[in-house]
Design an enzyme around this catalytic site. Sequence first.
Site, mmCIF file in Angstrom:
data_model
loop_
_atom_site.group_PDB
_atom_site.id
_atom_site.type_symbol
_atom_site.label_atom_id
_atom_site.label_comp_id
_atom_site.label_asym_id
_atom_site.label_seq_id
_atom_site.Cartn_x
_atom_site.Cartn_y
_atom_site.Cartn_z
ATOM 1 N N HIS A 101 -47.129 -10.545 -28.409
ATOM 2 C CA HIS A 101 -46.863 -9.927 -29.710
ATOM 3 C C HIS A 101 -45.479 -10.327 -30.231
ATOM 4 O O HIS A 101 -45.299 -10.579 -31.421
ATOM 5 C CB HIS A 101 -46.938 -8.402 -29.600
ATOM 6 C CG HIS A 101 -48.316 -7.886 -29.394
ATOM 7 N ND1 HIS A 101 -48.998 -7.159 -30.342
ATOM 8 C CD2 HIS A 101 -49.168 -7.994 -28.342
ATOM 9 C CE1 HIS A 101 -50.199 -6.838 -29.889
ATOM 10 N NE2 HIS A 101 -50.319 -7.337 -28.675
ATOM 11 N N ASP B 289 -45.412 -4.420 -35.976
ATOM 12 C CA ASP B 289 -46.626 -4.848 -35.286
ATOM 13 C C ASP B 289 -47.770 -3.915 -35.662
ATOM 14 O O ASP B 289 -47.641 -2.688 -35.595
ATOM 15 C CB ASP B 289 -46.385 -4.809 -33.776
ATOM 16 C CG ASP B 289 -47.407 -5.598 -32.993
ATOM 17 O OD1 ASP B 289 -48.609 -5.492 -33.303
ATOM 18 O OD2 ASP B 289 -47.005 -6.304 -32.053
#
EC number: 2.4.1.350
Length: 460
Positions: free
Chosen positions: A25, A114
């Site tokens: 990520h 995110d």
Amino acid sequence: MDETTVNGGRRASDVVVFAFPRHGHMSPMLQFSKRLVSKGLRVTFLITTSATESLRLNLPPSSSLDLQVISDVPESNDIATLEGYLRSFKATVSKTLADFIDGIGNPPKFIVYDSVMPWVQEVARGRGLDAAPFFTQSSAVNHILNHVYGGSLSIPAPENTAVSLPSMPVLQAEDLPAFPDDPEVVMNFMTSQFSNFQDAKWIFFNTFDQLECKKQSQVVNWMADRWPIKTVGPTIPSAYLDDGRLEDDRAFGLNLLKPEDGKNTRQWQWLDSKDTASVLYISFGSLAILQEEQVKELAYFLKDTNLSFLWVLRDSELQKLPHNFVQETSHRGLVVNWCSQLQVLSHRAVSCFVTHCGWNSTLEALSLGVPMVAIPQWVDQTTNAKFVADVWRVGVRVKKKDERIVTKEELEASIRQVVQGEGRNEFKHNAIKWKKLAKEAVDEGGSSDKNIEEFVKTIA
């Protein structure tokens, strides 16, 4: 734990970028941050204490990206399960993020977060800031999960089920995202990304228009007609994509671990000694834990074949290898615990990437023109493998007879199909085509470059 700084005092920023503390990520969002900086924005990349303990940050000295740390140390002991960890992470980081924002004298104008942390939007807006999610999966996977969130699709689907979604190729049950461990918890975690989808003014996807806007799959177009979606990928260091438009951008600047310099040098000397397009590169990412039987089947294939190979295998997985495998194959194989994947994939000696089809790895192979043999394990990898084999036509997906493992014979059939079979020229031709289109997307005036430029103009 109070907020700390990584590279000096806290600086005023236009944008804060905040990724979930996992390598897969953080890397694409860190790269996106570099693109914003290159266009004149002041950017703070926010990381958590757990990330600083498990990952090596090594940005070049010339980088003007501001790195700051907030605590994700849990306030409760309820972290033994995934569900407990996620609940504790949200509770802790919601507070430390809010404290971080409140402590900035000149607050940022925007937070890019995110997408697996949708609650960041609430924290930001509670302090008068705009916020936008960054999705680290493909548009196709986002499309599927959004339908699951909306209740029009259920996962897992019954065996032999054909699934038809708007602007997508027909999918079989085996092509849908898979959640073998803690399925309910992981499913909720993944689908929660869409809980405030309709509230966002900007939604960033780590893909590029041409990749998911072709005849078989026009999912980007379909979703962008309904939500403010902007493709900004591939998020790969500039040196490998657009001829180094970003200064000193030769690596992500983020590693799980790094080998001793001597071992690193040995890898490149070994690759340099090999013929062009003669080496299999094998890696299953930073999280996959293969069954011992699966590791052995792959090793048996490599031992019996005449193909050269570079196999990345974490130290914890080495014990699963057959006795004396490394020594017995050392004349044409190399087993390492780490390598720079981008450097390997861009090396002339590499002919094929045997991969789990994580999205970052898939994008890297597409962007560097390397055909793939897909052995997906879980989550989005199954869908990515479908597209690798049947939509983008850059490789094959290994067919399993046994649901548990891929046999030596199945591996041999698939790998030889890509490197020696009749379709190898088509796979390579298509891989080179996607490499060219990926470069065009991030080059000046390309689709992803324009989308980033549009965002920057609203902030600057």
